[in-house]
Enzyme design. Structure first.
Site, PDB file in Angstrom:
ATOM      1  N   LYS A  98     -20.506 -14.750   1.765  1.00  0.00           N
ATOM      2  CA  LYS A  98     -21.864 -14.234   2.012  1.00  0.00           C
ATOM      3  C   LYS A  98     -22.486 -13.506   0.834  1.00  0.00           C
ATOM      4  O   LYS A  98     -21.919 -12.568   0.301  1.00  0.00           O
ATOM      5  CB  LYS A  98     -21.824 -13.298   3.215  1.00  0.00           C
ATOM      6  CG  LYS A  98     -21.638 -14.052   4.517  1.00  0.00           C
ATOM      7  CD  LYS A  98     -21.322 -13.114   5.653  1.00  0.00           C
ATOM      8  CE  LYS A  98     -19.851 -13.058   5.923  1.00  0.00           C
ATOM      9  NZ  LYS A  98     -19.241 -11.796   6.114  1.00  0.00           N
ATOM     10  N   GLY A 142     -13.072  -3.283   0.482  1.00  0.00           N
ATOM     11  CA  GLY A 142     -14.420  -2.717   0.631  1.00  0.00           C
ATOM     12  C   GLY A 142     -14.720  -1.683  -0.435  1.00  0.00           C
ATOM     13  O   GLY A 142     -15.817  -1.658  -0.997  1.00  0.00           O
ATOM     14  N   GLY A 164     -10.081  -8.425  -0.649  1.00  0.00           N
ATOM     15  CA  GLY A 164      -8.914  -8.896   0.102  1.00  0.00           C
ATOM     16  C   GLY A 164      -8.583 -10.364  -0.124  1.00  0.00           C
ATOM     17  O   GLY A 164      -7.427 -10.722  -0.399  1.00  0.00           O
ATOM     18  N   ARG A 217       0.825  -1.220   0.000  1.00  0.00           N
ATOM     19  CA  ARG A 217       0.000   0.000   0.000  1.00  0.00           C
ATOM     20  C   ARG A 217       0.856   1.266   0.000  1.00  0.00           C
ATOM     21  O   ARG A 217       0.489   2.251  -0.636  1.00  0.00           O
ATOM     22  CB  ARG A 217      -0.915   0.012   1.221  1.00  0.00           C
ATOM     23  CG  ARG A 217      -2.130  -0.837   1.046  1.00  0.00           C
ATOM     24  CD  ARG A 217      -3.270  -0.286   1.883  1.00  0.00           C
ATOM     25  NE  ARG A 217      -4.512  -0.907   1.489  1.00  0.00           N
ATOM     26  CZ  ARG A 217      -5.385  -1.440   2.328  1.00  0.00           C
ATOM     27  NH1 ARG A 217      -5.149  -1.418   3.623  1.00  0.00           N
ATOM     28  NH2 ARG A 217      -6.499  -1.986   1.884  1.00  0.00           N
TER      29      ARG A 217
END
Ligand code: AMP
Length: 395
Positions: free
Chosen positions: A196, A372, A349, A35
Site C-alpha cells: 500500500k 512500524g 516486517g 527480540r
C-alpha cells in the site's frame, strides 16, 4: 540531547527498563527469540552497573484483559537462563505490592513484570496509572524500539515523572535509521516496496528531501504509474492517492532526485492463478495484475544500487511469499548485499522476513527490530516516546 546509559550513575538506583519482548509464542514455546536477544546487552550493562532493574514489556494484544496465552512467563524463563544474576517475575504492577518488591531488589538483580497490556490504562496512557507505575523508580530507560512510536503509559507516560534515557538497542536503531541521512555517504539510494502506498506517503515525502535515488517497486508502484497515465490493468491502485503521487513525481524533479518506477512486470489474473505472463506496462491486459517486477526493471534498479554508498530498503518488490512472484525481491536484496562498499539498512516486517528467507542477513549493516517504528522514523519526525526523552534532556 538524549541521555544514554553512559550518562547515568546507576549504583543502587531503581531502574524501570521498557523493553520490547513481544516475541511469537505458540503453546508456551517461543518461536523466535530475536527480540529478546537484542534486549540482553542493555540488561547486562545495567546489571554490571549495579542497578536494581525492573523490566516492563507488552506481549500481543490482550486488550486490557488477562489472557493466559499472552503471559510473559515463557520470556522470563528464557531470560533468567541468559543473565548472570537473580531474576524474578511478578504479576504485581503499579500498586503497593510492586513498590514493596522493587524495594526488596538488591543491586544487580532483575524483576520482570507481567504483560503490561493486561491493563487497559497502558494503551490509553492513563496519567494516574503512569504515575503509579513510575512511583518507586529513580530512572526510566527506554529500550523498546518496536513500540517507541506509541504513546503508551510504559513508553511515554512514565518518562514525565522520572529522569529518563535510551537503551543500547534504541541508540543503535536511531544511529542507522535517523542519523543516517546526516552522517552517511552519498549517493543514498532508498528502495520502497510493499502493498500500500497509503502507509508510506510521509516516508516518500521525507525521503525526497534526503536521498539521491528513490526506487519504488511492489504494489505501491502502480498508483504512481497510473498517476502518469500508465496502463496498470487490475493491479492494486489507491485512486485516492493519484494526485499525491503526481505531486511526489513533481517534487522528485524539483529536488533532482532520480525517482525510479518499474518498467515491466510479472502478472497474473490473481495471486493464485496458474497462468503467469510477462508485460510491459504499456501493454498490460485489463484482467491482469502486476505481482512482481520484470527482468528489465531488475536491471534498471540494480544499476543504481550498485553505485550507492548508502542503501535503505523497506518493503518487498512483489508477492514474494509465492515463489513465482519472488524473483524481483530476491534479486534486489542480493544486489544490495553484493554492494560491498555501502552501508545497508533494512526495515519492515516483510522485508526482514524476505531477507531471512533468502539467508541474506549477513550482508546487511543493520536489520531493524521494529516494523512500524522504523517506517515512522523514515517519516522524519522522530518517535514520540524518544522525542519526549530528548526534550527532557534539553530542559
Ligand atoms: P506492506 O505491508 O505494505 O509492506 O506490504 C507487504 C506485502 O506487499 C507483502 O505481503 C507482499 O506480498 C505485498 N505485495 C508486494 N508487491 C505486491 C503487488 N505487486 N501486488 C500485491 N501485493 C504486493
Amino acid at each position: 540531547m538524549k541521555k544514554n546509559i553512559n550518562d547515568f550513575n546507576f549504583f543502587e538506583k531503581k531502574v524501570l527498563l521498557r523493553l520490547d519482548l513481544n516475541v511469537p509464542i505458540k503453546d508456551g514455546v517461543i518461536e523466535s527469540t530475536k527480540r529478546i536477544d537484542e534486549a540482553i546487552p542493555t540488561l547486562k550493562a545495567l546489571i554490571h552497573k549495579n542497578a536494581r532493574v525492573v523490566v516492563v514489556s507488552h506481549l500481543g494484544k490482550p486488550d486490557g484483559k488477562v489472557v493466559e496465552s499472552l503471559s510473559l512467563k515463557p520470556v522470563f524463563d528464557y531470560i533468567k537462563e541468559k543473565l548472570p544474576t537473580k531474576v524474578y517475575f511478578s504479576n504485581e504492577i503499579a500498586n503497593d505490592k510492586m513498590n514493596e518488591e522493587v524495594e526488596n531488589l538488591k543491586n544487580g538483580e532483575v524483576l520482570i513484570l507481567e504483560n503490561i497490556r493486561y491493563f487497559k490504562e497502558e494503551e490509553t496512557c492513563d496519567e494516574e496509572f503512569s504515575k503509579r507505575l513510575a512511583k518507586p523508580f529513580d530512572i526510566f530507560i527506554l529500550d523498546a524500539f518496536g513500540t517507541a512510536h506509541r504513546k503508551h503509559a510504559s513508553t511515554y507516560g512514565v518518562s514525565k515523572y522520572l529522569e529518563s534515557g535510551i537503551g543500547m538497542l534504541v541508540e543503535k536503531e536511531l544511529g542507522y535509521l535517523d542519523d543516517i541521512f546526516e552522517t552517511s555517504k552519498h549517493p543514498i539510494v532508498a528502495v520502497l516496496g510493499g502493498a500500500k502506498v497509503k502507509d508510506k506517503l510521509k516516508v516518500i515525502d521525507n525521503l525526497l528531501d534526503k536521498v539521491d535515488v528513490l526506487i519504488i517497486g511492489g504494489g505501491m508502484a502502480f498508483t504512481f504509474i497510473k498517476a502518469m497515465k500508465g496502463e496498470v490493468g487490475k493491479s492494486i491502485v489507491d485512486d485516492d492517492q493519484l494526485e499525491y503521487c503526481y505531486l511526489m513525481i513533481k517534487k522528485a524533479i524539483n529536488n533532482k532526485v532520480q525517482l525510479l518506477l518499474p518498467i515491466d512486470s510479472i502478472c497474473a489474473e490473481s495471486i493464485d492463478s496458474e497462468i503467469v505472463k510477462y508485460y510491459n506496462f504499456t501493454k498490460m491486459d485489463k484482467n491482469f495484475m502486476g505481482l512482481d517486477i520484470g527482468h528489465k526493471t531488475i536491471k534498471l534498479f540494480k544499476k543504481q544500487i550498485k553505485k550507492a554508498k548508502t542503501i535503505i530498503i523497506n518493503g518487498p518488490m512483489g508477492v514474494f511469499e509465492k515463489d513465482k512472484f519472488s524473483v524481483g525481491t530476491k534479486e534486489i536484496l542480493k544486489a544490495i548485499v553484493n554492494n560491498k562498499k555501502a552501508i545497508k539498512v533494512a526495515g519492515g516486517g516483510d522485508t526482514i522476513h524476505a531477507i531471512e528467507k533468502y539467508n541474506l542477513e549477513y550482508g546487511f549493516s543493520h536489520l531493524s527490530t521494529g516494523g512500524g517504528a522504523s517506517l515512522k522514523l523514515l517519516e522524519g519526525n522522530g518517535l514520540v516516546a524518544i522525542n519526549q526523552i530528548k526534550n527532557k534532556g534539553e530542559n
